[in-house]
Scaffold this motif. Structure first.
Motif, PDB file in Angstrom:
ATOM      1  N   VAL A  39       0.845  -1.204   0.000  1.00  0.00           N
ATOM      2  CA  VAL A  39       0.000   0.000   0.000  1.00  0.00           C
ATOM      3  C   VAL A  39       0.872   1.243   0.000  1.00  0.00           C
ATOM      4  O   VAL A  39       0.623   2.198  -0.749  1.00  0.00           O
ATOM      5  N   LEU A  40       1.919   1.241   0.804  1.00  0.00           N
ATOM      6  CA  LEU A  40       2.846   2.378   0.846  1.00  0.00           C
ATOM      7  C   LEU A  40       3.479   2.615  -0.520  1.00  0.00           C
ATOM      8  O   LEU A  40       3.549   3.748  -0.995  1.00  0.00           O
ATOM      9  N   ALA A  41       3.927   1.539  -1.150  1.00  0.00           N
ATOM     10  CA  ALA A  41       4.567   1.667  -2.464  1.00  0.00           C
ATOM     11  C   ALA A  41       3.586   2.198  -3.502  1.00  0.00           C
ATOM     12  O   ALA A  41       3.951   3.033  -4.343  1.00  0.00           O
ATOM     13  N   TYR A  42       2.350   1.743  -3.421  1.00  0.00           N
ATOM     14  CA  TYR A  42       1.333   2.180  -4.379  1.00  0.00           C
ATOM     15  C   TYR A  42       1.080   3.686  -4.262  1.00  0.00           C
ATOM     16  O   TYR A  42       1.092   4.408  -5.263  1.00  0.00           O
ATOM     17  N   PHE A  43       0.881   4.156  -3.045  1.00  0.00           N
ATOM     18  CA  PHE A  43       0.579   5.578  -2.878  1.00  0.00           C
ATOM     19  C   PHE A  43       1.835   6.447  -2.994  1.00  0.00           C
ATOM     20  O   PHE A  43       1.739   7.621  -3.359  1.00  0.00           O
ATOM     21  N   LYS A  44       2.994   5.877  -2.733  1.00  0.00           N
ATOM     22  CA  LYS A  44       4.247   6.574  -3.014  1.00  0.00           C
ATOM     23  C   LYS A  44       4.348   6.840  -4.517  1.00  0.00           C
ATOM     24  O   LYS A  44       4.752   7.925  -4.949  1.00  0.00           O
ATOM     25  N   SER A  45       3.938   5.858  -5.323  1.00  0.00           N
ATOM     26  CA  SER A  45       3.985   6.018  -6.777  1.00  0.00           C
ATOM     27  C   SER A  45       3.002   7.080  -7.256  1.00  0.00           C
ATOM     28  O   SER A  45       3.144   7.616  -8.350  1.00  0.00           O
ATOM     29  N   LYS A  46       2.012   7.398  -6.415  1.00  0.00           N
ATOM     30  CA  LYS A  46       1.040   8.440  -6.751  1.00  0.00           C
ATOM     31  C   LYS A  46       1.459   9.810  -6.218  1.00  0.00           C
ATOM     32  O   LYS A  46       0.716  10.782  -6.331  1.00  0.00           O
ATOM     33  N   GLY A  47       2.632   9.849  -5.603  1.00  0.00           N
ATOM     34  CA  GLY A  47       3.178  11.123  -5.167  1.00  0.00           C
ATOM     35  C   GLY A  47       2.981  11.479  -3.708  1.00  0.00           C
ATOM     36  O   GLY A  47       3.328  12.591  -3.290  1.00  0.00           O
ATOM     37  N   LEU A  48       2.452  10.547  -2.918  1.00  0.00           N
ATOM     38  CA  LEU A  48       2.290  10.853  -1.497  1.00  0.00           C
ATOM     39  C   LEU A  48       3.640  10.813  -0.792  1.00  0.00           C
ATOM     40  O   LEU A  48       4.521  10.032  -1.149  1.00  0.00           O
ATOM     41  N   ASP A  49       3.776  11.650   0.220  1.00  0.00           N
ATOM     42  CA  ASP A  49       5.045  11.859   0.914  1.00  0.00           C
ATOM     43  C   ASP A  49       5.310  10.751   1.933  1.00  0.00           C
ATOM     44  O   ASP A  49       4.544  10.580   2.882  1.00  0.00           O
ATOM     45  N   ILE A  50       6.401  10.018   1.744  1.00  0.00           N
ATOM     46  CA  ILE A  50       6.746   8.961   2.698  1.00  0.00           C
ATOM     47  C   ILE A  50       7.298   9.534   4.000  1.00  0.00           C
ATOM     48  O   ILE A  50       7.436   8.822   4.993  1.00  0.00           O
ATOM     49  N   ASN A  51       7.595  10.835   3.995  1.00  0.00           N
ATOM     50  CA  ASN A  51       8.082  11.497   5.209  1.00  0.00           C
ATOM     51  C   ASN A  51       7.046  12.451   5.813  1.00  0.00           C
ATOM     52  O   ASN A  51       7.396  13.330   6.603  1.00  0.00           O
ATOM     53  N   ALA A  52       5.782  12.263   5.440  1.00  0.00           N
ATOM     54  CA  ALA A  52       4.715  13.131   5.959  1.00  0.00           C
ATOM     55  C   ALA A  52       4.689  13.081   7.484  1.00  0.00           C
ATOM     56  O   ALA A  52       4.970  12.032   8.089  1.00  0.00           O
ATOM     57  N   LYS A  53       4.362  14.209   8.092  1.00  0.00           N
ATOM     58  CA  LYS A  53       4.309  14.275   9.555  1.00  0.00           C
ATOM     59  C   LYS A  53       2.877  14.499  10.027  1.00  0.00           C
ATOM     60  O   LYS A  53       2.146  15.302   9.445  1.00  0.00           O
ATOM     61  N   ASP A  54       2.501  13.776  11.080  1.00  0.00           N
ATOM     62  CA  ASP A  54       1.194  14.004  11.686  1.00  0.00           C
ATOM     63  C   ASP A  54       1.294  15.179  12.652  1.00  0.00           C
ATOM     64  O   ASP A  54       2.335  15.848  12.724  1.00  0.00           O
ATOM     65  N   GLU A  55       0.247  15.443  13.397  1.00  0.00           N
ATOM     66  CA  GLU A  55       0.246  16.639  14.258  1.00  0.00           C
ATOM     67  C   GLU A  55       1.283  16.555  15.375  1.00  0.00           C
ATOM     68  O   GLU A  55       1.652  17.567  15.960  1.00  0.00           O
ATOM     69  N   LYS A  56       1.780  15.365  15.675  1.00  0.00           N
ATOM     70  CA  LYS A  56       2.805  15.207  16.704  1.00  0.00           C
ATOM     71  C   LYS A  56       4.211  15.109  16.102  1.00  0.00           C
ATOM     72  O   LYS A  56       5.177  14.836  16.815  1.00  0.00           O
ATOM     73  N   GLY A  57       4.289  15.325  14.791  1.00  0.00           N
ATOM     74  CA  GLY A  57       5.584  15.300  14.127  1.00  0.00           C
ATOM     75  C   GLY A  57       6.094  13.903  13.810  1.00  0.00           C
ATOM     76  O   GLY A  57       7.266  13.723  13.485  1.00  0.00           O
ATOM     77  N   SER A  58       5.217  12.908  13.884  1.00  0.00           N
ATOM     78  CA  SER A  58       5.616  11.529  13.607  1.00  0.00           C
ATOM     79  C   SER A  58       5.471  11.214  12.122  1.00  0.00           C
ATOM     80  O   SER A  58       4.481  11.582  11.488  1.00  0.00           O
ATOM     81  N   THR A  59       6.460  10.519  11.581  1.00  0.00           N
ATOM     82  CA  THR A  59       6.453  10.097  10.191  1.00  0.00           C
ATOM     83  C   THR A  59       5.942   8.648  10.107  1.00  0.00           C
ATOM     84  O   THR A  59       5.817   7.965  11.133  1.00  0.00           O
TER      85      THR A  59
END
Length: 199
Positions: free
Chosen positions: A123-143
């Motif tokens: 799933v990660l690889a699929y959405f990475k291929s669509k341009g989603l950020d693998i280093n995205a941070k949530d509100e607590k700064g977690s990737t």
């Protein structure tokens, strides 16, 4: 079990066939729709049944799209729930009906964080291929790497590290790195992989 799941599907199919149901109005106390629940349980046939029911009852594609992207009380959409299960067939089905994979929940979790929690590298690889950020941070700064390490998901940790995610990124809560969270998870494999990448 598979048999009891099939029985529930048959019951739902019969109920929908004999009743006029306003599916979008049906939610539980946390505002989860029937589609949320079907996705959480990775029930492809049920997802198809629900979406086909709306089409057969002349619900517009725009209204179907709104239902597919309906948010629970915590801001989860159906796509989030299926991402943690890793069922790509359901993901494709939801995308066909307008699923928005950029939606974050109320805590800033993206589909990437959620797939990392569920140990779903495909799933990660699929959405990475669509341009989603693998280093995205949530509100607590977690990737996603923080979450994968915290859950002890060594396979996903390995993928994220190979894609160049930093093992030394600190979150906003005490400056925890993925290594700190890997130690908390108790997973020796996660800890070793992080250390091998310079943590």
């Amino acid at each position: 079990t598979r048999r009891s799941s099939d029985l529930r599907y048959n019951e739902l199919e019969n109920f929908l066939a004999t009743n006029n149901v306003d599916l979008p109005s049906i939610t539980d106390r946390k505002k989860n729709t029937l589609l949320h629940i079907a996705c959480l349980n990775s029930q492809l046939n049920t997802c198809r049944l629900l979406l086909n029911y709306l089409k057969e009852h002349n619900v517009s594609s725009e209204d179907i799209k709104k239902w597919v992207n309906a948010m629970s009380e915590e801001g989860y959409v159906a796509l989030h729930f299926v991402a943690i299960r890793g069922n790509m067939e359901i993901i494709y089905l939801l995308e066909e009906h307008g699923a928005d994979y950029t939606i974050k929940n109320v805590k800033g979790l993206t589909i990437m964080h959620i797939a990392a929690q569920g140990n779903q590298p495909v799933v990660l690889a699929y959405f990475k291929s669509k341009g989603l950020d693998i280093n995205a941070k949530d509100e607590k700064g977690s990737t996603p790497l923080h979450w994968a390490a915290f859950m002890g998901n060594d396979v996903t940790v390995n993928y994220l590290l190979c894609w160049g995610c930093s093992p030394n990124e600190q979150d906003k809560e005490g400056g925890s790195t993925p290594l700190h969270l890997g130690v908390l998870s108790g997973s020796l494999r996660v800890v070793r992989k992080l250390l091998s990448k310079g943590a």
